[in-house]
Design a protein around this motif. Structure first.
Motif, short mmCIF file in Angstrom:
data_model
loop_
_atom_site.label_atom_id
_atom_site.label_comp_id
_atom_site.label_asym_id
_atom_site.label_seq_id
_atom_site.Cartn_x
_atom_site.Cartn_y
_atom_site.Cartn_z
N ALA A 1 0.53 -1.27 0.05
CA ALA A 1 0.24 -0.18 -0.26
C ALA A 1 1.54 0.91 -0.53
O ALA A 1 2.16 0.62 0.04
CB ALA A 1 -0.51 0.02 1.20
N GLU A 2 0.61 2.60 0.08
CA GLU A 2 0.98 3.22 -0.17
C GLU A 2 1.48 3.88 1.18
O GLU A 2 2.26 4.38 1.13
CB GLU A 2 -0.32 4.96 -0.66
N ALA A 3 0.95 3.10 1.86
CA ALA A 3 0.94 3.41 2.93
C ALA A 3 2.98 2.90 3.73
O ALA A 3 3.26 2.54 4.81
CB ALA A 3 0.03 3.35 4.43
N GLY A 4 3.40 1.73 2.94
CA GLY A 4 3.98 1.46 3.14
C GLY A 4 4.12 0.02 3.55
O GLY A 4 4.94 -0.52 4.10
N PHE A 5 3.10 -0.72 4.07
CA PHE A 5 2.89 -2.04 4.29
C PHE A 5 2.01 -2.68 3.05
O PHE A 5 1.32 -2.26 2.09
CB PHE A 5 2.32 -1.98 5.65
N ASP A 6 1.82 -3.58 3.38
CA ASP A 6 1.49 -5.34 2.53
C ASP A 6 0.62 -5.10 2.56
O ASP A 6 -1.01 -5.56 4.46
CB ASP A 6 2.13 -7.06 2.59
N ASP A 7 -0.92 -4.71 2.09
CA ASP A 7 -1.94 -4.79 2.38
C ASP A 7 -3.41 -5.58 1.75
O ASP A 7 -4.11 -6.02 2.00
CB ASP A 7 -2.60 -3.98 2.81
N ASP A 8 -2.65 -6.03 0.63
CA ASP A 8 -3.34 -6.70 -0.19
C ASP A 8 -2.40 -8.39 -1.14
O ASP A 8 -1.19 -7.42 -0.95
CB ASP A 8 -4.01 -6.28 -1.63
N PHE A 9 -2.69 -9.47 -1.57
CA PHE A 9 -2.42 -9.98 -2.83
C PHE A 9 -2.56 -10.52 -4.02
O PHE A 9 -3.75 -9.48 -4.32
CB PHE A 9 -2.07 -11.09 -1.91
N GLU A 10 -1.60 -10.48 -5.65
CA GLU A 10 -2.17 -11.19 -6.82
C GLU A 10 -1.56 -12.62 -6.56
O GLU A 10 -0.28 -12.98 -6.18
CB GLU A 10 -1.74 -10.83 -7.61
N LEU A 11 -2.24 -13.16 -7.27
CA LEU A 11 -1.61 -14.70 -7.31
C LEU A 11 -1.64 -15.28 -8.54
O LEU A 11 -1.53 -14.13 -9.51
CB LEU A 11 -3.51 -15.05 -8.02
N ASP A 12 -0.93 -15.94 -7.86
CA ASP A 12 0.37 -16.61 -9.64
C ASP A 12 -0.26 -17.79 -9.67
O ASP A 12 0.47 -18.70 -8.85
CB ASP A 12 1.97 -16.29 -9.26
N SER A 13 -1.08 -17.93 -10.67
CA SER A 13 -1.74 -19.54 -10.47
C SER A 13 -0.91 -20.42 -11.45
O SER A 13 -1.08 -21.54 -11.91
CB SER A 13 -2.93 -19.69 -11.27
N SER A 14 0.84 -19.63 -12.45
CA SER A 14 1.36 -20.53 -12.83
C SER A 14 2.07 -22.17 -11.50
O SER A 14 2.49 -21.56 -10.41
CB SER A 14 2.95 -20.37 -13.54
N MET A 15 2.07 -23.20 -12.51
CA MET A 15 2.80 -24.33 -11.64
C MET A 15 4.00 -24.26 -11.74
O MET A 15 4.29 -25.14 -9.93
CB MET A 15 2.48 -25.59 -12.34
N GLU A 16 4.46 -23.78 -11.60
CA GLU A 16 6.49 -23.21 -11.70
C GLU A 16 6.46 -22.50 -10.28
O GLU A 16 7.21 -23.11 -9.17
CB GLU A 16 7.36 -22.24 -12.40
N ALA A 17 4.97 -21.91 -10.24
CA ALA A 17 5.04 -20.92 -9.00
C ALA A 17 4.75 -22.00 -7.35
O ALA A 17 5.20 -21.36 -6.32
CB ALA A 17 5.48 -19.72 -9.27
N ALA A 18 3.71 -22.68 -8.40
CA ALA A 18 2.96 -23.52 -6.73
C ALA A 18 3.97 -23.44 -5.69
O ALA A 18 5.04 -24.23 -5.56
CB ALA A 18 2.53 -24.78 -6.70
#
Length: 312
Positions: free
Chosen positions: A188-205
Motif C-alpha cells: 500500500a502507499e503507506a508502505g505495508f502489505d495490505d493485499d496480494f495477487e495470485l500467481d497461478s503458474s505451476m512453476e511458482a506453486a
C-alpha cells in the motif's frame, strides 16, 4: 495423548465358530491369509488422480488386479483464502471430512446412524493427527488479514478392513504432493502489505509444511495376539485396537484406542516401538510411490469426483 474412541471399523456379522477359528489361529501365529502378525497386505498408491484439486491420492489395500475391491480410499485437497480469527490471527485452518460409501452398510440395522458415527470418528481422528503436526502458522498469508483454509476430503469406496491406516496413507500422499498457488504481496502507499495477487503458474506453486506428517499403524488384539492391518473379519474378532501415529522421523504423534477393553499399558510400550519400525518401512514405500506415480485423473473411472481445488 491417548484418546479412546468407540470403533473405527465397519461392523461385520460372524458366527461364534468363525470368530473362534480366527482367534485361535492368531494366538498360534497363523492368519487366514498366511501373513505374520506384523505384515501388511499389498499396498497401491497413486497421486494426482484428481487433477482439478491442489493435491490428491488414491490408496488401495489388498486390491485384486482383476476384480478390484480391497480397502479403497481417495483423498482430495482443496483450499480457500479466509480472514483469520481474532483469537488466532497468525494461523490458518485445516478441516477434514471423511465419507464412507453408503453401500458398505447395506443390510445393516441403523445403517445411517452407524455410517454417520464412523464418518465423524474417522474425521476427528485424522483432523487431530493433522492439526498437531502441520503448523497452522505456516498457512498464514498476511497476519490478521489472510490465511489458507485447507480442506481434506476423503471418500472410502470399499472396505476390507484397516480404514484408519489406509486413510492416513492417502492423506499423507495427498498432502505431500499438494501445491498451493503462490501469492505476491501488494504494498500500500503507506508502505505495508495490505493485499496480494495470485500467481497461478505451476512453476511458482508452493508445497505445504508437512515434514512432521504422521501415518497410522493400528494393532488389533485378537485373543492374546496382536496383528497389524487387520482384515474386516479379523477386526470383528478384536477386543481392542491401538492406532499409533508415527512420522518419518520416528516420533510418536499420538495413540487412539478403541474396543471393549483398553490395551494394557505393559503391551502399549512395545507396540509403540514396533509401530515406529513398521512406519519407517511404510513411509519409505509411500515416498517411492509418490515419486514414481504418474497416474492422472481419469485413469481410474471409479475414482469419485470430490470437486475442484480452489474455492475462492
Amino acid at each position: 495423548g491417548v484418546v479412546a474412541v468407540p470403533s473405527m471399523i465397519i461392523p461385520s456379522s460372524m458366527s461364534h465358530g468363525e470368530r473362534d477359528f480366527i482367534r485361535l489361529g492368531v494366538e498360534q501365529g497363523i492368519r487366514n491369509d498366511g501373513r505374520s502378525g506384523s505384515e501388511f497386505r499389498s499396498l497401491q498408491v497413486d497421486v494426482g488422480v484428481l487433477p482439478q484439486c491442489f493435491g490428491s491420492a488414491r490408496v488401495t489395500i489388498a486390491r485384486n488386479v482383476v476384480g478390484g475391491g480391497g480397502t479403497d480410499i481417495t483423498v482430495a485437497i482443496k483450499a480457500e483464502i479466509i480472514t483469520p480469527s481474532q483469537e488466532s490471527p497468525n494461523q490458518g485452518k485445516i478441516e477434514v471430512n471423511v465419507e464412507c460409501n453408503s453401500i458398505l452398510f447395506t443390510g445393516m440395522s441403523h445403517s445411517r446412524d452407524v455410517r454417520e458415527e464412523l464418518n465423524a470418528e474417522l474425521s476427528g481422528i485424522l483432523r487431530d493427527m493433522l492439526v498437531e503436526t502441520v503448523p497452522l502458522s505456516s498457512l498464514t498469508i498476511m497476519p490478521g488479514k489472510f490465511a489458507w483454509r485447507i480442506f481434506v476430503d476423503a471418500m472410502i469406496m470399499h472396505s476390507e478392513g484397516n480404514l484408519l491406516d489406509g486413510l492416513s496413507f492417502a492423506a499423507w500422499a495427498a498432502l505431500k504432493t499438494t501445491r498451493l498457488p503462490a501469492l505476491k504481496p501488494i504494498r500500500a502507499e503507506a508502505g505495508f502489505d495490505d493485499d496480494f495477487e495470485l500467481d497461478s503458474s505451476m512453476e511458482a506453486a508452493v508445497p505445504l509444511s508437512v515434514a512432521q506428517l504422521p501415518i497410522s499403524v493400528t494393532f488389533s488384539l485378537i485373543g492374546t495376539g496382536f496383528v497389524v492391518d487387520a482384515t474386516r473379519e479379523e477386526e470383528g474378532c478384536a477386543s481392542s485396537r491401538a492406532a499409533i501415529a508415527v512420522n518419518a522421523q520416528g516420533t510418536l504423534c499420538g495413540v487412539h484406542q478403541s474396543g471393549t477393553i483398553a490395551v494394557p499399558p505393559a503391551d502399549l510400550v512395545p507396540l509403540i516401538s514396533k509401530a515406529q519400525g513398521i512406519a519407517k518401512g511404510l513411509i519409505d514405500g509411500l515416498n517411492q510411490a509418490v515419486q514414481s506415480s504418474t497416474q492422472q485423473g481419469g485413469a481410474f473411472p471409479d475414482v469419485p469426483d470430490l470437486g475442484s481445488g480452489f474455492l475462492i
